[in-house]
Design an enzyme around this catalytic site. Structure first.
Site, PDB file in Angstrom:
ATOM      1  N   ASP A  13      13.066 -13.036  16.534  1.00 11.22           N
ATOM      2  CA  ASP A  13      12.921 -12.741  15.104  1.00 11.22           C
ATOM      3  C   ASP A  13      11.968 -13.704  14.407  1.00 11.22           C
ATOM      4  OD1 ASP A  13      14.694 -10.627  15.227  1.00 11.22           O
ATOM      5  OD2 ASP A  13      16.424 -11.805  14.573  1.00 11.22           O
ATOM      6  N   ASP A 122      25.110 -15.505   6.754  1.00  9.13           N
ATOM      7  CA  ASP A 122      24.142 -16.600   6.793  1.00  9.13           C
ATOM      8  C   ASP A 122      23.066 -16.476   5.718  1.00  9.13           C
ATOM      9  OD1 ASP A 122      25.361 -18.059   8.804  1.00  9.13           O
ATOM     10  OD2 ASP A 122      24.441 -16.855  10.377  1.00  9.13           O
ATOM     11  N   SER A 173      24.031 -11.494  19.734  1.00 11.61           N
ATOM     12  CA  SER A 173      23.436 -12.400  18.759  1.00 11.61           C
ATOM     13  C   SER A 173      24.260 -13.685  18.798  1.00 11.61           C
ATOM     14  CB  SER A 173      23.481 -11.771  17.370  1.00 11.61           C
ATOM     15  OG  SER A 173      23.254 -12.765  16.411  1.00 11.61           O
TER      16      SER A 173
HETATM   17  N1  ARG Z   1      30.380 -14.903  11.772  1.00  8.71           N
HETATM   18  C1  ARG Z   1      30.061 -16.291  11.818  1.00  8.71           C
HETATM   19  C2  ARG Z   1      29.762 -16.804  10.450  1.00  8.71           C
HETATM   20  O1  ARG Z   1      29.603 -16.063   9.560  1.00  8.71           O
HETATM   21  C3  ARG Z   1      28.966 -16.585  12.791  1.00  8.71           C
HETATM   22  C4  ARG Z   1      27.611 -16.062  12.487  1.00  8.71           C
HETATM   23  C5  ARG Z   1      26.768 -16.278  13.665  1.00  8.71           C
HETATM   24  N2  ARG Z   1      25.397 -15.992  13.476  1.00  8.71           N
HETATM   25  C6  ARG Z   1      24.665 -15.384  14.434  1.00  8.71           C
HETATM   26  N3  ARG Z   1      23.407 -15.263  14.253  1.00  8.71           N
HETATM   27  N4  ARG Z   1      25.224 -14.903  15.497  1.00  8.71           N
HETATM   28  O2  ARG Z   1      29.685 -17.991  10.247  1.00  8.71           O
END
Ligand code: ARG
Length: 424
Positions: A13, A122, A173
């Site tokens: 990405d 995120d 991911s």
């Molecule tokens: N669900 C978790 C959170 O919101 C982890 C997110 C992980 N990010 C990823 N790109 N896999 O903190």
């Protein structure tokens, strides 16, 4: 030429984003790679960014700051989202955002960019933190803006001569830092599907680990912060790395969580957090020895609030400062050592000691030397029961039946347990 600071992970990405931002926004990209314990070849990543067309690549080792200002305070707070997730990804975001903002100021950039999708937590954590710290900075989120599938991205990369980091691309991911590893997507999207062995990278299969001899680890805390393992004083990064490795070999720290995202959806997340799981259990054990019943009860409320705030991206807030001040205050006597036994998939607490322990053998013992005043218990019970028995006489007695009948507020009988007729 105006510039943008891109938080660059080296993955597909953000690699495509270097080129895409240049095309779409006509901005020069400064690639910023931040080490929060992600276990990557950072110089190679920085070099890749330059090859793709970044005007500059910067690497920041933020591991010590991550531990000191984010992980330890969260550990002291006992922050675990929805009782399951130790918040590794969530805790690193405000630090990364802060570093993006700092570098953008140093470099005179007009914008910052990150590789988050439009569906996760995120993006919220990054954008809220950046908006709070530097409201004038423009935020570019290529993955949220472009409408490319993974295959489109791979085609775009081929067309623009972008070296693709992973050849046989993983269907998952993932994100990782010292405090844990997060895995989502692929077959994990089916909440009924057992996670395949391949999703785990830090933890052994607990069943296989059953063949290993159990081991003991002693963790020493000072004011709620781990300072030594088995008597050896170590820095925070080393303590966490060591526990990730040792506990990981026993298959400790696997978490399977249906999680409520801030954006309103439920998602299935797998986490690996061996060090965090061991340290959270050890810290809690030391608190149970050194905090009063009322402190413990109230702190649990704060822990829940703290975890939600971290999860929801509100790190840079006055509420956070207030909760953190409370947590610090609670930790002033949380010093001592906890002994844990690690065996397959399990860390069991087997001992704890503290110079500030509230545990009194004289009060607790059933053997000789008992100092507890048994007669005082009678008076205590009488007063403890007083409001209950007063209310029962005045309001409840006619209705407290063995069959579980209760009175409604109007005084009518409500039947909650009905006997069923057995026909023969
Ligand atoms: N669900 C978790 C959170 O919101 C982890 C997110 C992980 N990010 C990823 N790109 N896999 O903190």
């Amino acid at each position: 030429m105006a510039t943008v600071v891109l938080a660059y992970s080296g993955g597909l990405d953000t690699s495509v984003a270097i080129r895409w931002i240049k095309e779409k926004y006509d901005l020069d990209v400064i690639a910023l790679t931040i080490d929060v314990g992600n276990d990557r070849d950072l110089p190679a990543i920085a070099e890749r960014a330059n090859k793709i067309g970044a005007v500059k690549s910067l690497i920041v080792d933020a591991r010590a700051d991550f531990v000191k200002y984010f992980v330890w305070p969260a550990l002291q707070a006992g922050a675990v989202y929805e009782g399951e997730y130790p918040l590794a990804t969530a805790l690193a975001r405000p630090l990364i955002a802060r570093l993006m903002v700092e570098v953008a100021k140093q470099e005179g950039a007009v914008a910052v960019a990150h590789g988050c999708t439009g569906k996760g937590n995120d993006q919220v954590r990054f954008d809220v933190s950046i908006n709070t710290l530097a409201p004038d900075l423009k935020i570019i989120a290529p993955v949220r803006e472009w409408s490319m599938t993974r295959d489109n991205e791979i085609a775009y990369a081929a067309e623009h001569n972008i070296p693709i980091p992973v050849t046989n691309a993983s269907p998952y991911s993932t994100d990782q830092n010292l405090w844990g590893r997060s895995i989502e997507c692929g077959v994990l999207e089916d909440p009924w599907a057992e996670p395949p062995a391949e999703v785990y990278a830090w933890t052994a299969d607990p069943d296989t680990a059953a063949a290993k001899e159990p081991t003991y680890v002693e963790i020493t805390f000072q004011h709620g912060v781990p300072i030594a393992l088995n008597g050896d004083e170590l820095d925070g990064v080393t303590i966490i790395e060591t526990l990730n490795k040792v506990a990981g070999e026993y298959g400790i720290g696997r978490i399977d969580h249906i999680e409520n995202r801030l954006v309103g959806i439920k998602s299935r997340e797998i986490y690996e957090a061996p060090g965090a799981v061991v340290l959270l259990a050890a810290h809690k054990a030391l608190e149970s020895l050194t905090l009063s019943r009322d402190q413990t009860r109230f702190k649990e409320i704060i822990a829940g609030e703290y975890a939600r705030l971290v999860y929801n991206g509100q790190w840079y807030s006055a509420l956070h400062q207030d909760l953190a001040a409370y947590v610090q205050s609670t930790q002033r006597f949380v010093s001592g050592t906890v002994r844990m036994k690690l065996s397959h998939g399990r860390c069991a607490l087997v001992g704890r000691k503290s110079a500030h322990s509230l545990y009194s053998l004289g009060l607790a013992t059933y053997e000789t030397g008992d100092q507890f005043d048994h007669n005082a218990a009678l008076g205590f019970i009488k007063l403890w029961a007083l409001p209950l028995s007063t209310q029962a006489q005045a309001q409840l007695l006619p209705s407290i039946g063995l069959e579980g009948n209760l009175l409604s507020s109007e005084g009518t009988k409500v039947q909650i347990a009905e006997k069923s007729e057995v026909q023969s």
